[in-house]
Design an enzyme around this catalytic site. Structure first.
Site, short mmCIF file in Angstrom:
data_model
loop_
_atom_site.label_atom_id
_atom_site.label_comp_id
_atom_site.label_asym_id
_atom_site.label_seq_id
_atom_site.Cartn_x
_atom_site.Cartn_y
_atom_site.Cartn_z
N LYS A 53 -2.70 8.60 -6.55
CA LYS A 53 -3.68 7.64 -6.31
C LYS A 53 -4.17 8.40 -4.84
CE LYS A 53 -0.33 3.51 -7.38
NZ LYS A 53 1.32 3.05 -7.45
N GLN A 97 4.29 0.76 -2.33
CA GLN A 97 4.22 1.72 -3.29
C GLN A 97 5.97 0.88 -3.85
OE1 GLN A 97 2.72 3.94 -5.33
NE2 GLN A 97 4.44 3.24 -7.11
N ASP A 120 -3.18 -4.44 -5.42
CA ASP A 120 -2.33 -3.98 -6.97
C ASP A 120 -2.09 -5.20 -7.07
OD1 ASP A 120 -0.59 -1.16 -6.70
OD2 ASP A 120 0.83 -1.94 -5.51
#
Ligand code: NAP
Length: 292
Positions: A53, A97, A120
């Site tokens: 990422k 994460q 997200d």
């Protein structure tokens, strides 16, 4: 004739588009989109995902920052870090994460993220907006799958889409998105899970089969209709002594035997995984544009 849904190709195209837009916006506004990530502990797979990422941010000209926290970090300390990023003007979007260590309540952490920075797309506000077909951050993996379907101009209206797996990050949102009055969408959707009876028969009736189980090689040729579109989200590490890393990444679909039956199929690796990262970057650009 079977066609491969090439995540490498589609994600490269999208990253090129993003690079051009970032450069344009930088020129016009003198600002750079910024994605931050919080990584708790040092799980190998999570490290790989986060690094990819961050690397892709740099590739498109965005800023990125990684905040590492110890596996033993308290929930309070993690929530404080989230709050700091909520307030940090220069950060347009950030992710925590997953998965998190067991002593931390994931839902509580997700709910603490400012919805405007939740790139997200896991915050209940964003999930709610997605369900109502309102502009929102769509979770990265489902968003990536939508873009893949779109780039290959796969017809979806009126098709039967079967989703296997109902996780909050993949299966559930995917089932909602495929049923929305939109393109891609307008499918008749069946969402399946471990309590589903006759999974084989249900899968056999799918025009579009999207699999997110985490069970390597589970979907075999006898479960797939001739000319179906098969999208494999599964990524499980299995030991493989021929690889430098000592493991190989396996999908949920038994590719060699299923592929010849398909009109389209996504490989693992080289399919959905790359699209996920690209979609996160795309959501960050969107978060940035929302602040202009
Ligand atoms: P998950 O939370 O691991 O849940 C798995 C789902 O599969 C559950 O809904 C479970 O049903 C269902 N399932 C398990 N065994 C089944 C069976 N025998 N028959 C029918 N359904 C069954 O799911 P996830 O987080 O979405 O992950 C799934 C896979 O996708 C993993 O391999 C993960 O690594 C991968 N993944 C890949 C990406 C990417 O970017 N490529 C992104 C995210 C995840 P129940 O709900 O009844 O338990």
């Amino acid at each position: 004739m079977m066609k491969l849904l090439d995540g490498k190709w589609v994600s490269a195209l999208i990253l090129e588009e993003i690079t051009a837009e970032v450069a344009l916006l930088k020129n016009k506004f003198g600002k750079t989109p910024h994605l931050a990530a919080i990584l708790v502990g040092n799980d190998g797979a999570s490290e790989t995902y986060v690094n990819s990422k961050m690397k892709n941010c740099e590739k498109v000209g965005m800023e990125s920052s990684l905040i590492r926290l110890d596996a033993n970090v308290s929930e309070k300390e993690l929530l404080d870090t989230v709050e700091k990023l909520n307030r940090e003007q220069s950060v347009n979007g950030f992710i925590v994460q997953l998965p998190l260590p067991k002593h931390i309540d994931e839902q509580k952490v997700i709910k603490a993220i400012l919805p405007q920075k939740d790139v997200d797309g896991f915050h209940p506000d964003n999930i709610g907006k997605m369900v109502l077909n309102m502009p929102s951050f769509i979770p990265a993996t489902p968003f990536g799958i939508l873009q893949m379907i779109e780039k290959y101009a796969i017809e979806t209206a009126g098709k039967h889409c079967v989703v296997v797996g109902r996780s909050h990050i993949v299966g559930l949102p995917m089932s909602i998105l495929m049923g929305r009055n939109a393109y891609p969408g307008n499918c008749t959707v069946t969402l399946t899970h471990s309590k589903t009876k006759n999974l084989k028969e249900v899968c056999l009736s799918a025009d579009i089969l999207i699999v997110a189980m985490g069970k390597p090689d589970f979907i075999t040729a006898d479960m797939v209709k001739q000319d179906a579109v098969v999208i494999d989200v599964g990524t499980t590490r299995v030991p493989d002594s021929t690889k430098k890393t000592g493991f190989a990444i396996k999908g949920d679909v038994k590719f060699e035997e299923v592929a010849p039956k398909c009109s389209y199929i996504s490989p693992v690796p080289g399919g959905v995984g790359l699209m996920t990262v690209t979609s996160l970057i795309k959501n960050t650009l969107l978060a940035f544009k929302n602040t202009l």
